[in-house]
Design a protein around this motif. Structure first.
Motif, short mmCIF file in Angstrom:
data_model
loop_
_atom_site.label_atom_id
_atom_site.label_comp_id
_atom_site.label_asym_id
_atom_site.label_seq_id
_atom_site.Cartn_x
_atom_site.Cartn_y
_atom_site.Cartn_z
N GLY A 1 35.56 2.41 30.06
CA GLY A 1 36.50 1.93 31.22
C GLY A 1 37.18 0.72 31.23
O GLY A 1 38.27 0.54 31.56
N GLU A 2 36.54 -0.35 30.53
CA GLU A 2 36.76 -1.93 30.37
C GLU A 2 36.24 -2.28 29.18
O GLU A 2 34.97 -2.21 28.92
N TRP A 3 37.05 -2.76 28.35
CA TRP A 3 36.63 -3.34 26.97
C TRP A 3 37.55 -4.38 26.48
O TRP A 3 38.63 -4.30 26.61
N GLY A 4 36.75 -5.67 26.01
CA GLY A 4 37.50 -6.61 25.52
C GLY A 4 38.55 -7.26 26.50
O GLY A 4 39.73 -7.81 26.21
N GLY A 5 38.04 -7.41 27.51
CA GLY A 5 38.97 -7.86 28.81
C GLY A 5 40.15 -6.96 29.35
O GLY A 5 41.00 -7.37 29.91
N CYS A 6 40.18 -5.55 28.83
CA CYS A 6 41.31 -4.74 29.26
C CYS A 6 40.76 -3.41 29.88
O CYS A 6 39.88 -3.10 29.41
N THR A 7 41.56 -3.15 30.82
CA THR A 7 40.97 -1.77 31.43
C THR A 7 42.06 -0.79 31.27
O THR A 7 43.39 -1.19 31.34
N ARG A 8 41.87 0.36 30.67
CA ARG A 8 42.85 1.34 30.49
C ARG A 8 42.33 2.78 31.08
O ARG A 8 41.19 3.01 31.12
N ARG B 1 36.64 7.80 21.05
CA ARG B 1 36.42 6.64 21.81
C ARG B 1 37.03 5.41 21.18
O ARG B 1 37.83 4.56 21.69
N VAL B 2 36.29 4.98 19.77
CA VAL B 2 36.83 4.22 19.00
C VAL B 2 38.41 4.28 18.96
O VAL B 2 39.14 3.14 19.00
N LEU B 3 38.85 5.51 18.68
CA LEU B 3 40.31 5.20 18.41
C LEU B 3 40.93 5.21 19.57
O LEU B 3 42.23 4.73 19.88
N PHE B 4 40.66 5.66 20.76
CA PHE B 4 41.21 5.21 22.17
C PHE B 4 41.44 3.77 22.24
O PHE B 4 42.37 3.19 22.77
N TRP B 5 40.33 3.08 22.19
CA TRP B 5 40.36 1.70 22.40
C TRP B 5 40.83 0.68 21.19
O TRP B 5 41.46 -0.41 21.32
N ARG B 6 40.86 1.21 19.98
CA ARG B 6 41.58 0.57 18.81
C ARG B 6 41.07 -0.77 18.71
O ARG B 6 41.96 -1.68 18.60
N PRO B 7 39.62 -1.34 18.62
CA PRO B 7 39.49 -2.58 18.54
C PRO B 7 39.69 -2.94 17.20
O PRO B 7 39.76 -2.26 16.20
N PRO B 8 39.76 -4.21 16.85
CA PRO B 8 39.95 -4.94 15.55
C PRO B 8 38.67 -4.39 14.63
O PRO B 8 39.01 -4.21 13.47
N PHE B 9 37.41 -4.51 15.27
CA PHE B 9 36.12 -4.36 14.46
C PHE B 9 35.61 -3.50 15.41
O PHE B 9 35.31 -3.46 16.44
N ALA B 10 34.69 -2.55 14.56
CA ALA B 10 33.66 -1.54 15.09
C ALA B 10 32.53 -1.49 14.15
O ALA B 10 32.69 -1.52 12.92
N ALA C 1 37.34 -10.76 21.28
CA ALA C 1 37.10 -9.43 22.07
C ALA C 1 35.72 -8.86 21.90
O ALA C 1 35.28 -7.84 22.52
N GLY C 2 35.23 -9.28 20.87
CA GLY C 2 33.82 -8.81 20.27
C GLY C 2 33.99 -7.62 19.46
O GLY C 2 34.89 -7.47 18.59
N VAL C 3 32.76 -6.78 19.30
CA VAL C 3 32.90 -5.69 18.36
C VAL C 3 32.40 -4.43 18.87
O VAL C 3 31.53 -4.37 19.77
N PHE C 4 33.15 -3.38 18.87
CA PHE C 4 32.97 -2.01 19.32
C PHE C 4 31.68 -1.60 18.45
O PHE C 4 31.75 -1.10 17.34
N PHE C 5 30.65 -1.17 19.14
CA PHE C 5 29.29 -0.58 18.65
C PHE C 5 29.38 0.71 18.75
O PHE C 5 29.35 1.16 20.10
N LEU C 6 29.03 1.70 17.74
CA LEU C 6 28.50 3.01 18.06
C LEU C 6 27.09 3.34 17.53
O LEU C 6 26.91 3.07 16.39
N PRO C 7 26.14 3.70 18.25
CA PRO C 7 24.86 3.93 17.94
C PRO C 7 24.82 5.28 17.17
O PRO C 7 25.68 6.11 17.32
#
Length: 613
Positions: free
Chosen positions: A488-495, A546-555, A464-470
């Motif tokens: 709007g779309e991340w890791g192949g998922c639209t929510r 935003r990170v908490l909304f998408w809940r990626p495995p890694f950020a 899924a990749g890594v969610f990046f925050l600058p």
């Protein structure tokens, strides 16, 4: 104060950075030179009107064909309209000969109907001209839509945007928003004039031959060849100055955009005078390039205008030759006037068609300049595609961990930031990265996120990749709901974010009051309105939401809480931990060590230490 050893180390760092900057400038210059531009003024045969322009037009044509817009329909409509208009123009051009005959014979009975016909024809001719302008305008808009959509599809792609925006190409925003529009408009104008030019020239050549003999078309063709050769010679050097002008315009606009975005910082520094001087310098560059373009277009304008007006003189010569040779000796005065009128119209219209072709030279020069800038952007996309494809090969996918194997990261300027790094970040084993400024902390995150290709080794990341925050949060235009669910779309998922979830997330990060300030969840705000509404700290909190909304495995968080106090940072990192999000953080705050399992310290010279916390 620095001691002697520290000062020497600092001086060496400065010298190294200067040499790297020089290498970077030389590499960009070499890349630009390889595109065909001379190192002296930045432009050369790369922008000449000739085979290079034809190659670019062919590529633009391929893009337009692939777009499958209604370009073909509008082009056919334009051709059909042009044919109808030319028939009307020809009929209108024959009317003066009938007026000469009617007036010469003093035929009052025929004058009224002829006058009525003339009024009707003129009205139809005006309507045809207006419809042609409309069809040409619509064709230009359709071409702009197709070209811009294709360019944006390549520019705004994951892994491509950063590569192109940080490359050697200047002002990609101007090329997309302005140069494509001007290219489409110029192309539509040129096409509307030149689509039927060969057929019209052939038809009026035959008519001229019939009325004036072989001398008529031969004289007109010789006149055209002389004019076309002179025009090609004069307009060839102008293209590079048109490109230079567009670049200067882009730099000038970018400076004012930058001033608007950073108005508060400039005001705090009291830098208005410095910015005014820089703006005036950019304006001077724009005006100087405009003067150069106008000066060089003066010669082209003189040539085309003289060629156009001299056509009437040539037409008189074409008409005079058969008259003086006795071809029309048997005609009465009225009949001869009618023949002269017809001959004059045919000869003048043939010369006019050639004049139109010559007068398109200025538009072709502008077209060549715009085409050069647009196709250069596409070529930068090609290079970015090749580079990113290579990066994709180097970045292998892992199931539930981020790992670097013999990883070496080198900046585009040649500075070694990290050498032979081996690190494995499993789920739940957050990593904090520290180091002096310029040591490569952000660059390491770029490598982890696939923005930079490793010089050596490989990076393995989850599928899924890594969610990046600058460090500087990105605030998009739109509603509060869209801010939370961006992109709007991340890791192949639209929510989409529900009201309940949005309220809960905002409360967790301490932004519950933002709902009232924004009006409601769905009221749309401009970017500048959001920037005025949210403080820097609130913007960083919104990014964590935003990170908490998408809940990626890694950020990856690049000092993403630097504008917050220690207590607020602790709240956000605790929320990330509760959400089972493993983070790789860049931070200078020791208080965040409690939320990480390991510590990677970079020394700024390629070395590092990796310890457990």
């Amino acid at each position: 104060m620095y001691d002697s050893e520290e000062f020497e180390l600092l001086a060496n760092s400065w010298r190294s950075d200067t040499r790297a900057t020089t290498r970077d400038n030389e590499e960009c210059a070499a890349q630009v030179d390889s595109d065909g531009r001379s190192s002296k003024d930045g432009f050369g045969e790369h922008f000449a009107v000739g085979l290079t322009l034809l190659r670019r037009i062919r590529r633009i044509g391929r893009v337009l064909r692939a777009a499958r817009a209604r370009l073909g329909l509008w082009s056919i409509g334009l051709i059909a309209g042009k044919l109808a208009a030319e028939m009307v123009y020809y009929y209108a051009g024959m009317l003066p000969s009938e007026f000469y005959r009617v007036l010469g014979d003093r035929d009052s009975a025929a004058f009224g109907p002829l006058l009525a016909r003339c009024v009707a024809v003129v009205a139809v001719a005006g309507a045809c001209r207006a419809l042609l302008d409309y069809a040409s305008g619509v064709l230009g808009v359709a071409m702009r839509h197709a070209l811009t959509q294709n360019t944006q599809a390549r520019y705004l792609r994951r892994g491509r945007l950063y590569a192109v925006a940080s490359g050697c190409i200047d002002n990609p925003d101007q090329r997309i928003a302005q140069d494509i529009e001007r290219l489409a408009r110029s192309a539509a104008d040129v096409l509307s004039e030149l689509l039927l030019a060969p057929f019209l020239v052939a038809y009026y050549t035959v008519r001229c031959w019939t009325l004036a003999g072989v001398f008529g078309p031969v004289a007109i063709y010789a006149y055209f060849i002389v004019g076309a050769t002179a025009t090609q010679y004069v307009m060839a050097p102008i293209v590079r100055y048109v490109v230079a002008q567009e670049k200067a315009e882009g730099d000038f606009r970018f400076h004012h955009v930058r001033v608007r975005e950073c108005a508060e910082s400039i005001a705090f520094y009291g830098g208005e005078t410095a910015e005014r001087e820089r703006a005036n310098a950019a304006l001077t560059q724009v005006v100087d390039t405009q003067y150069r373009v106008l000066w060089r277009q003066l010669g082209l304008g003189l040539l085309t205008q003289v060629f156009s007006y001299m056509g009437s003189t040539v037409s008189y010569v074409v008409i005079a030759v058969p008259i003086f040779l006795g071809s029309y000796d048997g005609l009465s005065g009225a009949e001869l006037s009618s023949v002269i009128s017809r001959n004059a119209f045919v000869s003048l219209y043939l010369i006019y068609r050639f004049s139109v072709i010559i007068e398109q030279a200025k538009r072709v020069v502008e077209l060549a300049g715009y085409a050069a800038r647009v196709v250069q952007l596409w070529e930068e996309h090609d290079r970015a595609d090749a580079s990113t494809d290579a990066c994709d090969v180097a970045c292998a996918a892992a199931d539930s961990a981020i790992s670097a194997v013999e990883l070496s990261v080198i900046t585009p300027r040649g500075m070694v930031l990290v050498s032979n790094l081996n690190v494995h970040v499993s789920a739940g084993e957050s990593l904090v990265v520290t180091g002096p400024p310029g040591s490569g902390k952000t660059s390491l995150l770029r490598a982890f996120c696939g923005l930079w290709r490793p010089a050596r080794g490989e990076v393995r990341v989850p599928q899924a990749g890594v969610f990046f925050l600058p460090q500087a949060p990105y605030i998009a235009g739109g509603s509060l709901r869209e801010q939370l669910s961006y992109p709007g779309e991340w890791g192949g998922c639209t929510r989409s974010c529900s009201d309940t979830e949005a309220s809960r997330l905002l409360a967790i990060v301490g932004l519950a009051h933002i709902i009232r300030r924004a009006g409601n969840m769905d009221r749309s705000w401009l970017v500048q309105e959001w920037l005025q509404m949210l403080s820097p700290g609130e913007q960083q909190k919104l990014s964590i939401a935003r990170v908490l909304f998408w809940r990626p495995p890694f950020a990856a968080l690049d000092e993403a809480t630097s504008a917050l106090d220690a207590a607020a940072e602790a709240v956000l990192y605790r929320a990330l931990s509760y959400a089972a999000i493993t983070v790789i953080s860049v931070s200078h705050h020791d208080g965040l060590n409690a939320f990480h399992k390991r510590h990677l310290a970079l020394d700024g010279h390629g070395g590092f230490t990796l310890d457990s916390i």
